[in-house]
Write an enzyme that holds these catalytic residues in place. Structure first.
Site, PDB file in Angstrom:
ATOM      1  CG  ASP A 196      35.514 -45.451 -51.490  1.00 34.89           C
ATOM      2  OD1 ASP A 196      36.358 -46.332 -51.258  1.00 34.89           O
ATOM      3  OD2 ASP A 196      34.397 -45.696 -51.990  1.00 34.89           O
ATOM      4  CG  ASN A 222      36.517 -50.683 -44.259  1.00 35.59           C
ATOM      5  OD1 ASN A 222      36.718 -49.493 -44.020  1.00 35.59           O
ATOM      6  ND2 ASN A 222      35.918 -51.073 -45.369  1.00 35.59           N
TER       7      ASN A 222
HETATM    8  C1  IPE Z   1      33.790 -46.471 -46.892  1.00 36.02           C
HETATM    9  O1  IPE Z   1      34.442 -47.029 -47.974  1.00 36.02           O
HETATM   10  C2  IPE Z   1      34.619 -46.605 -45.658  1.00 36.02           C
HETATM   11  C3  IPE Z   1      35.822 -45.786 -45.614  1.00 36.02           C
HETATM   12  C4  IPE Z   1      36.173 -44.890 -46.476  1.00 36.02           C
HETATM   13  C5  IPE Z   1      36.666 -46.013 -44.453  1.00 36.02           C
HETATM   14  P1  IPE Z   1      34.182 -48.534 -48.428  1.00 36.02           P
HETATM   15  O2  IPE Z   1      35.002 -48.762 -49.632  1.00 36.02           O
HETATM   16  O3  IPE Z   1      34.393 -49.445 -47.290  1.00 36.02           O
HETATM   17  O4  IPE Z   1      32.625 -48.490 -48.774  1.00 36.02           O
HETATM   18  P2  IPE Z   1      31.768 -49.385 -49.771  1.00 36.02           P
HETATM   19  O5  IPE Z   1      32.046 -50.812 -49.451  1.00 36.02           O
HETATM   20  O6  IPE Z   1      32.193 -49.018 -51.156  1.00 36.02           O
HETATM   21  O7  IPE Z   1      30.344 -48.980 -49.518  1.00 36.02           O
HETATM   22  C1  IPE Z   2      39.232 -46.420 -49.023  1.00 36.02           C
HETATM   23  O1  IPE Z   2      39.666 -46.988 -50.207  1.00 36.02           O
HETATM   24  C2  IPE Z   2      40.039 -46.877 -47.836  1.00 36.02           C
HETATM   25  C3  IPE Z   2      39.284 -47.746 -46.918  1.00 36.02           C
HETATM   26  C4  IPE Z   2      38.029 -48.089 -47.027  1.00 36.02           C
HETATM   27  C5  IPE Z   2      40.026 -48.271 -45.778  1.00 36.02           C
HETATM   28  P1  IPE Z   2      39.209 -48.452 -50.658  1.00 36.02           P
HETATM   29  O2  IPE Z   2      40.193 -49.433 -50.129  1.00 36.02           O
HETATM   30  O3  IPE Z   2      37.795 -48.704 -50.285  1.00 36.02           O
HETATM   31  O4  IPE Z   2      39.364 -48.322 -52.224  1.00 36.02           O
HETATM   32  P2  IPE Z   2      38.400 -48.906 -53.335  1.00 36.02           P
HETATM   33  O5  IPE Z   2      37.012 -48.465 -53.011  1.00 36.02           O
HETATM   34  O6  IPE Z   2      38.541 -50.390 -53.286  1.00 36.02           O
HETATM   35  O7  IPE Z   2      38.916 -48.323 -54.607  1.00 36.02           O
HETATM   36 MG    MG Z   3      36.050 -48.383 -51.248  1.00 31.76          MG
END
Ligand code: IPE
Ligand code: IPE
Ligand code: MG
Length: 253
Positions: A25, A73
């Site tokens: 993340d 997502n």
């Molecule tokens: C969790 O990250 C899912 C992945 C890393 C693929 P998210 O960014 O989607 O999670 P939340 O929304 O912060 O809980």
């Molecule tokens: C994780 O990074 C990747 C996926 C969930 C696909 P994020 O895209 O959630 O990055 P943040 O949480 O917005 O920084």
């Molecule tokens: Mg995230």
């Protein structure tokens, strides 16, 4: 010849986690901090994936599960989903020779049927190409959500009861495990989440029952093999009790 990593790292093979799962993340925040588009963050995130896959194999991890795209997502903007799928396809194709060279098998958990057809095709080709490799399993969680996984498992078990293939009394922990995407692998010993968020976000909810959890403040694109090794060392110092008393406690008195 041994790589630098192998020469530097002293990890006790007896207490190494068999299965490490990572919630990768922080790509968006990494890009935002640099006044870049979120997609740039995902691009740099794929570079981190490559380096952690190599590090995990070198230290002897048997299963590495990477949470790459959740069922939730799909609610992101269309252009971001498109870019993520493109990066995924690129990763799957570009890693083929690396996986083969390093004896790594690729598999996925999640709703494969929901991915774009061209991505599914490349995934199938790579899974087939690497199916005999046994040094490490690289398990990508794609369109994965634990609630979907458990719901599907319950539906499939109910169908078997309906058709009298099994009875209600046959429902055991093992039977449930056998109906999850992870049926062929051990539960994660260690779950790492980057970017400082203290939540599981629908990841491996059943399998995480006794996983050790490590939260790192590092944003995923900055996550390095050095930090990964430090986290493994931290894991090795933990006392996993599984509900019992500590190992050092006498049971005689
Ligand atoms: C969790 O990250 C899912 C992945 C890393 C693929 P998210 O960014 O989607 O999670 P939340 O929304 O912060 O809980
Ligand atoms: C994780 O990074 C990747 C996926 C969930 C696909 P994020 O895209 O959630 O990055 P943040 O949480 O917005 O920084
Ligand atoms: Mg995230």
């Amino acid at each position: 010849m041994k790589s630098d990593l192998q020469q530097d790292v002293i990890l006790d093979p007896d207490t190494l986690p068999s299965h490490v799962a990572i919630i990768m993340d922080g790509n968006g925040r990494w890009a935002k901090k640099r006044l870049m588009n979120r997609i740039k963050g995902h691009e740099h995130g794929s570079d981190a994936v490559r380096s952690i896959v190599t590090a995990a194999r070198e230290v002897g991890i048997k299963v590495l599960t990477l949470y790459a795209f959740s069922t939730e997502n799909w609610a992101r903007p269309k252009y971001e989903i498109k870019a993520l799928m493109m990066l995924l396809k690129k990763f799957i194709i570009s890693q083929r020779s690396e996986l083969s060279r390093n004896n790594i098998r690729l598999d996925i958990i999640g709703q494969k049927y929901k991915l774009p057809l061209d991505v599914q095709k490349e995934i199938d080709t790579t899974i087939d190409l690497t199916k005999k490799y046994d040094k490490m399993l690289l398990n990508l969680a794609l369109s994965y959500g634990a609630r979907e996984e458990i719901t599907t498992a319950v539906q499939n078990i109910a169908k078997k009861i309906e058709s009298k293939e099994i009875a209600v009394k046959d429902i055991t922990h093992d039977l449930i495990c056998d109906h999850l995407y992870t049926r062929h692998m051990p539960d994660p010993d260690l779950i790492i989440r980057t970017s400082g968020e203290y939540r599981l976000s629908n990841f491996l909810l059943w399998q995480a029952a006794y996983s050790e959890i490590f939260i790192s403040d590092t944003l995923w694109p900055d996550f390095s093999r050095e930090e990964f090794i430090e986290i493994l060392k931290n894991f090795q110092k933990r006392d996993r009790r599984f509900g019992k008393v500590p190992c050092s406690t006498s049971t005689d008195g």
